[in-house]
Design a protein around this motif. Structure first.
Motif, short mmCIF file in Angstrom:
data_model
loop_
_atom_site.label_atom_id
_atom_site.label_comp_id
_atom_site.label_asym_id
_atom_site.label_seq_id
_atom_site.Cartn_x
_atom_site.Cartn_y
_atom_site.Cartn_z
N THR A 228 0.80 -1.23 0.00
CA THR A 228 0.00 0.00 0.00
C THR A 228 0.83 1.27 0.00
O THR A 228 0.29 2.36 -0.26
N ALA A 229 2.11 1.18 0.34
CA ALA A 229 3.00 2.34 0.49
C ALA A 229 2.54 3.25 1.63
O ALA A 229 2.92 4.41 1.69
N LEU A 239 -2.50 -8.09 5.33
CA LEU A 239 -1.65 -7.22 4.50
C LEU A 239 -0.30 -7.85 4.23
O LEU A 239 0.24 -7.75 3.11
N LEU A 240 0.28 -8.53 5.22
CA LEU A 240 1.58 -9.15 5.03
C LEU A 240 1.50 -10.34 4.08
O LEU A 240 2.41 -10.57 3.27
N ARG A 249 5.59 -1.71 -3.80
CA ARG A 249 5.52 -0.30 -4.22
C ARG A 249 6.59 0.49 -3.45
O ARG A 249 6.29 1.32 -2.61
N TRP A 250 7.84 0.19 -3.80
CA TRP A 250 8.95 0.77 -3.05
C TRP A 250 9.11 2.26 -3.32
O TRP A 250 9.29 3.05 -2.40
N GLN A 256 6.29 8.51 0.13
CA GLN A 256 5.36 8.78 1.22
C GLN A 256 6.10 9.05 2.52
O GLN A 256 5.74 9.94 3.30
N MET A 257 7.15 8.29 2.76
CA MET A 257 7.94 8.50 3.98
C MET A 257 8.58 9.89 3.97
O MET A 257 8.59 10.59 4.99
N ALA A 258 9.11 10.30 2.83
CA ALA A 258 9.70 11.63 2.72
C ALA A 258 8.65 12.70 2.98
O ALA A 258 8.90 13.69 3.68
N ALA A 259 7.45 12.48 2.44
CA ALA A 259 6.35 13.43 2.66
C ALA A 259 5.94 13.48 4.13
O ALA A 259 5.46 14.51 4.62
N ASP A 260 6.16 12.36 4.83
CA ASP A 260 5.79 12.28 6.25
C ASP A 260 6.90 12.76 7.18
O ASP A 260 6.80 12.61 8.40
#
Length: 305
Positions: A228-229, A239-240, A249-250, A256-260
């Motif tokens: 899901t990213a 999910l796993l 979806r690397w 998304q992590m950068a945005a967070d």
């Protein structure tokens, strides 16, 4: 400085001797390996002295890489570096969830990844598959080429200009020719199956049943799911297990992590594949690696100063 994330390496990064320096220098890392050896005799030998062919077998690769991933993260934690989030590539997601407390213990995480490797190797024996990294083409171009092959699927969205395709081995040779004809470059990967594709459906079903029986919890820090990213927010088992037969979806996960607010990414485990991908996805981020005792000290000194 923003937030620190640990990134847990996946299959394909394995090599003989991995983790030995950590085992000999860190009490926390040694506990990870000793726990694994108690459950699966021979794990230490495979990590430290296994042959290339032996480590290529999925049933061996997954528990061994898991150990090195988790040992590196525990050693880093022992040295005072704290992760505020995590992500793992494919099997690395099991290590990330274990590190983040989604399972009752490290031993539970190891038993799960061991069974995951066994199930995926069995699925590959029944439906021989392979994976090919495609470079120099857009995702849309690769998806379009895949549409001409009934049993090939886009599976790992790694970074801009790199998409991995998985499926039946017999279709990969003509697929590689089609990629070359389109101006791209195809590179077969050193993995033992057509992972993250429908070929893994027969492995995902029993793995989810196993996860449902295990005691699982939401991780104590955000763990971004391959499928899901986004961070795990509900039931871990579904999910796993879904991850096994669906795309990784690397690129979207790192974005998304950068945005967070994550701006420091530390790759834990063997190799430097994830570091290279993050550099392509988030070039403004600080990218570090830990797979030896020297790496642990260097990163700890840098971040704790």
């Amino acid at each position: 400085m923003g937030k620190i994330a640990f990134l847990f390496a996946g299959q394909g990064a394995q090599y003989a001797g991995m983790g030995k320096a950590l085992y000999e220098s860190s009490a926390a890392a040694k506990r990870v390996f000793d726990t694994a050896e108690t459950q699966r005799v021979g794990t230490l030998r495979q990590c430290f002295a296994g042959t290339k062919e032996e480590l290529l077998q999925t049933a061996n690769t997954q528990p061994c890489v898991f150990c090195v991933d988790l040992a590196a993260a525990r050693a880093l934690e022992e040295a005072g570096v704290r992760a505020e989030g995590a992500a793992g590539f494919s099997l690395g997601e099991v290590a990330a969830l274990t590190f983040a407390g989604a399972f009752a213990s490290d031993a539970v995480g190891f038993s799960l990844v061991t069974e995951r490797g066994r199930l995926m190797q069995k699925a590959n024996e029944e439906h021989p598959g392979a994976m090919v990294a495609v470079l120099k083409l857009s995702n849309e171009q690769v998806e379009q080429i895949c549409a001409d092959f009934p049993h090939l699927y886009p599976v790992n969205y790694n970074c801009p200009g790199q998409l991995v395709v998985a499926g039946l081995r017999e279709e990969t040779v003509p697929f590689c020719k089609a990629v070359s004809a389109a101006g791209g470059r195809a590179k077969p990967l050193a993995v033992g199956g057509g992972f993250h594709s429908p070929l893994m459906h027969e492995a995902a079903l029993p793995f989810e049943a196993l996860l449902q029986k295990a005691e699982t919890m939401l991780p104590k820090i955000p763990v971004y799911a391959n499928a899901t990213a986004k961070p795990y927010a509900g039931a871990v088992p579904e999910l796993l297990a879904r991850q096994m037969e669906n795309p990784v979806r690397w690129q979207q996960s790192i974005e998304q992590m950068a945005a967070d607010g994550f701006d420091t990414f530390i790759e834990v485990g063997p190799g430097k594949t994830l570091s290279g991908l993050v550099k392509r996805i988030a070039p403004q981020a600080k990218i570090l690696r830990v797979e030896t005792d020297e790496d642990v000290q260097t990163v700890a000194d840098m971040l704790n100063s």
